[in-house]
Design a protein around this motif. Structure first.
Motif, PDB file in Angstrom:
ATOM      1  N   LEU A   1       0.828  -1.198   0.000  1.00  0.00           N
ATOM      2  CA  LEU A   1       0.000   0.000   0.000  1.00  0.00           C
ATOM      3  C   LEU A   1       0.874   1.263   0.000  1.00  0.00           C
ATOM      4  CD1 LEU A   1      -2.832  -1.028   2.482  1.00  0.00           C
ATOM      5  CD2 LEU A   1      -3.009  -0.795  -0.013  1.00  0.00           C
ATOM      6  N   LYS A   2       1.948   1.235   0.741  1.00  0.00           N
ATOM      7  CA  LYS A   2       2.864   2.376   0.802  1.00  0.00           C
ATOM      8  C   LYS A   2       3.522   2.600  -0.565  1.00  0.00           C
ATOM      9  CE  LYS A   2       6.786   4.104   3.464  1.00  0.00           C
ATOM     10  NZ  LYS A   2       7.756   3.808   4.521  1.00  0.00           N
ATOM     11  N   GLU A   3       3.929   1.499  -1.214  1.00  0.00           N
ATOM     12  CA  GLU A   3       4.541   1.588  -2.549  1.00  0.00           C
ATOM     13  C   GLU A   3       3.562   2.155  -3.561  1.00  0.00           C
ATOM     14  OE1 GLU A   3       5.874  -2.349  -3.482  1.00  0.00           O
ATOM     15  OE2 GLU A   3       7.459  -2.316  -1.957  1.00  0.00           O
ATOM     16  N   GLU A   4       2.297   1.848  -3.400  1.00  0.00           N
ATOM     17  CA  GLU A   4       1.261   2.311  -4.325  1.00  0.00           C
ATOM     18  C   GLU A   4       0.779   3.715  -3.991  1.00  0.00           C
ATOM     19  OE1 GLU A   4       0.177   0.713  -7.080  1.00  0.00           O
ATOM     20  OE2 GLU A   4       1.640  -0.889  -6.707  1.00  0.00           O
ATOM     21  N   GLY A   5       1.313   4.314  -2.945  1.00  0.00           N
ATOM     22  CA  GLY A   5       0.958   5.684  -2.594  1.00  0.00           C
ATOM     23  C   GLY A   5      -0.229   5.832  -1.664  1.00  0.00           C
ATOM     24  N   TYR A   6      -0.623   4.743  -1.022  1.00  0.00           N
ATOM     25  CA  TYR A   6      -1.757   4.837  -0.100  1.00  0.00           C
ATOM     26  C   TYR A   6      -1.255   5.135   1.240  1.00  0.00           C
ATOM     27  CZ  TYR A   6      -4.668   2.995  -3.829  1.00  0.00           C
ATOM     28  OH  TYR A   6      -5.328   2.820  -5.007  1.00  0.00           O
TER      29      TYR A   6
END
Length: 145
Positions: free
Chosen positions: A140-145
């Motif tokens: 999720l962090k990698e995807e910008g969430y």
């Protein structure tokens, strides 16, 4: 006509009593199975393990609160919840076979090791859950969430 009604009532009552006796016999066997297998004791073991986790999460809670909670939990209550489940899924013959198994050497070894297996499985499950959670959060962090 009265004789027929009387006979029908007597027959119906007899079936009801017979049916109740069969249910009571099966219940007693289920109780014996739970006792022999240690199922209710294992449930209490799991509950105590969970309570230890909560104690670590809430270190400021007084020990007396945990003690009071422990006093409310007993094997008989758990067994009364489990008995209808065993009754639903197992025939009386199944129960007889499980009782026979738990009286064998292999059954005794299962009973002896089940609490340890349960504890180790809970620990492994917690670690597995943390790993999955960390992977999800990282994604999720990698995807910008």
């Amino acid at each position: 006509m009265r004789k027929k009604i009387f006979l029908i009532l007597v027959f119906g009552f007899s079936l009801s009593v017979f049916s109740q006796d069969v249910l009571n016999a099966k219940r007693k066997k289920i109780e014996q199975l739970l006792e022999i297998s240690g199922s209710a004791k294992n449930g209490i073991f799991v509950m105590n393990s969970l309570m230890n986790i909560y104690k670590k999460q809430y270190p400021n809670v007084k020990q007396s609160i945990w003690d009071d909670f422990s006093k409310e939990v007993n094997e008989k209550d758990l067994a009364n919840l489990i008995i209808p489940i065993y009754d639903k899924y197992f025939t009386e013959s199944d129960i007889d076979n499980y009782i026979a198994f738990y009286k064998t050497e292999a059954g005794q070894k299962m009973i002896e090791n089940l609490p340890k297996i349960t504890q180790d499985s809970m620990t492994a499950g917690q670690e597995w859950g943390k790993e999955i959670s960390n992977k999800i959060l990282q994604k999720l962090k990698e995807e910008g969430y």
